[in-house]
Scaffold this motif. Structure first.
Motif, PDB file in Angstrom:
ATOM      1  N   GLN A  13      -9.419  -0.314  11.844  1.00  0.00           N
ATOM      2  CA  GLN A  13      -8.203   0.167  11.186  1.00  0.00           C
ATOM      3  C   GLN A  13      -7.255   0.740  12.220  1.00  0.00           C
ATOM      4  OE1 GLN A  13      -9.458   2.992   8.156  1.00  0.00           O
ATOM      5  NE2 GLN A  13      -9.212   1.418   6.573  1.00  0.00           N
ATOM      6  N   LEU A  14      -5.955   0.514  12.003  1.00  0.00           N
ATOM      7  CA  LEU A  14      -4.925   1.154  12.789  1.00  0.00           C
ATOM      8  C   LEU A  14      -4.130   2.051  11.850  1.00  0.00           C
ATOM      9  CD1 LEU A  14      -5.661  -1.196  14.762  1.00  0.00           C
ATOM     10  CD2 LEU A  14      -3.285  -1.150  15.483  1.00  0.00           C
ATOM     11  N   GLN A  15      -4.114   3.337  12.144  1.00  0.00           N
ATOM     12  CA  GLN A  15      -3.450   4.317  11.299  1.00  0.00           C
ATOM     13  C   GLN A  15      -2.225   4.861  12.018  1.00  0.00           C
ATOM     14  OE1 GLN A  15      -4.408   5.238   8.072  1.00  0.00           O
ATOM     15  NE2 GLN A  15      -2.390   6.232   8.104  1.00  0.00           N
ATOM     16  N   ALA A  16      -1.056   4.514  11.473  1.00  0.00           N
ATOM     17  CA  ALA A  16       0.201   4.966  12.070  1.00  0.00           C
ATOM     18  C   ALA A  16       0.693   6.217  11.359  1.00  0.00           C
ATOM     19  CB  ALA A  16       1.252   3.877  11.973  1.00  0.00           C
ATOM     20  N   SER A  17       1.360   7.081  12.116  1.00  0.00           N
ATOM     21  CA  SER A  17       1.916   8.302  11.553  1.00  0.00           C
ATOM     22  C   SER A  17       3.106   8.755  12.375  1.00  0.00           C
ATOM     23  CB  SER A  17       0.855   9.409  11.514  1.00  0.00           C
ATOM     24  OG  SER A  17       0.406   9.708  12.822  1.00  0.00           O
ATOM     25  N   GLY A  18       3.862   9.705  11.827  1.00  0.00           N
ATOM     26  CA  GLY A  18       4.951  10.308  12.577  1.00  0.00           C
ATOM     27  C   GLY A  18       6.339   9.930  12.127  1.00  0.00           C
ATOM     28  N   GLY A  19       6.460   9.001  11.185  1.00  0.00           N
ATOM     29  CA  GLY A  19       7.778   8.635  10.695  1.00  0.00           C
ATOM     30  C   GLY A  19       8.388   9.720   9.843  1.00  0.00           C
ATOM     31  N   GLY A  20       9.658   9.531   9.521  1.00  0.00           N
ATOM     32  CA  GLY A  20      10.337  10.512   8.691  1.00  0.00           C
ATOM     33  C   GLY A  20      11.835  10.362   8.767  1.00  0.00           C
ATOM     34  N   LEU A  21      12.518  11.372   8.253  1.00  0.00           N
ATOM     35  CA  LEU A  21      13.973  11.401   8.245  1.00  0.00           C
ATOM     36  C   LEU A  21      14.467  12.266   9.403  1.00  0.00           C
ATOM     37  CD1 LEU A  21      16.747  10.906   6.891  1.00  0.00           C
ATOM     38  CD2 LEU A  21      16.291  12.940   5.494  1.00  0.00           C
TER      39      LEU A  21
END
Length: 120
Positions: free
Chosen positions: A2-10
């Motif tokens: 699995q590749l878990q991406a995070s950190g996006g936002g407005l």
């Protein structure tokens, strides 16, 4: 795997965000890692790529603003995004070219995508 991406936002124009993508599961070796993005109504495009040895390639539209890095011990790739523009708004997808076992050819694995919205 699995590749878990995070950190996006407005974020407002001119602001910064840092994306992370961690690979987990049965992994023998990770070769290249990187990020693509897809804006509404547009095709997916390469943003940045980093080899296992640390060589980096960037799309022209992010050169000087984005920095890709990786932590091989953590099987994680990062994308530091500075001086963000409204046209950077997109879903960002991470990927990894990896081998799961010894002797097995590598193949691409993808994260689920994280939305980056640049707007005032």
């Amino acid at each position: 795997v699995q590749l878990q991406a995070s950190g996006g936002g407005l974020v407002q124009p001119g602001g910064s965000l840092r994306l992370s993508c961690a690979a987990s599961g049965s992994i023998f070796r990770i070769n290249g890692m990187g990020w693509y993005r897809q804006a509404p109504g547009k095709q997916r495009e390469l943003v940045a790529h980093i080899t296992s040895g640390g060589r980096r390639n960037y799309a022209d539209f992010v050169k000087g603003r984005f920095t890709i890095s990786r932590d091989n011990a953590k099987n994680t790739v990062y994308l530091q995004m500075n001086s963000l523009k409204p046209e950077d708004t997109a879903v960002y997808y991470c990927y990894a070219d990896l081998s799961r076992w010894v002797g097995v050819p590598s193949s691409d694995y993808w994260g689920q995508g994280t939305l980056v919205t640049v707007s005032s």
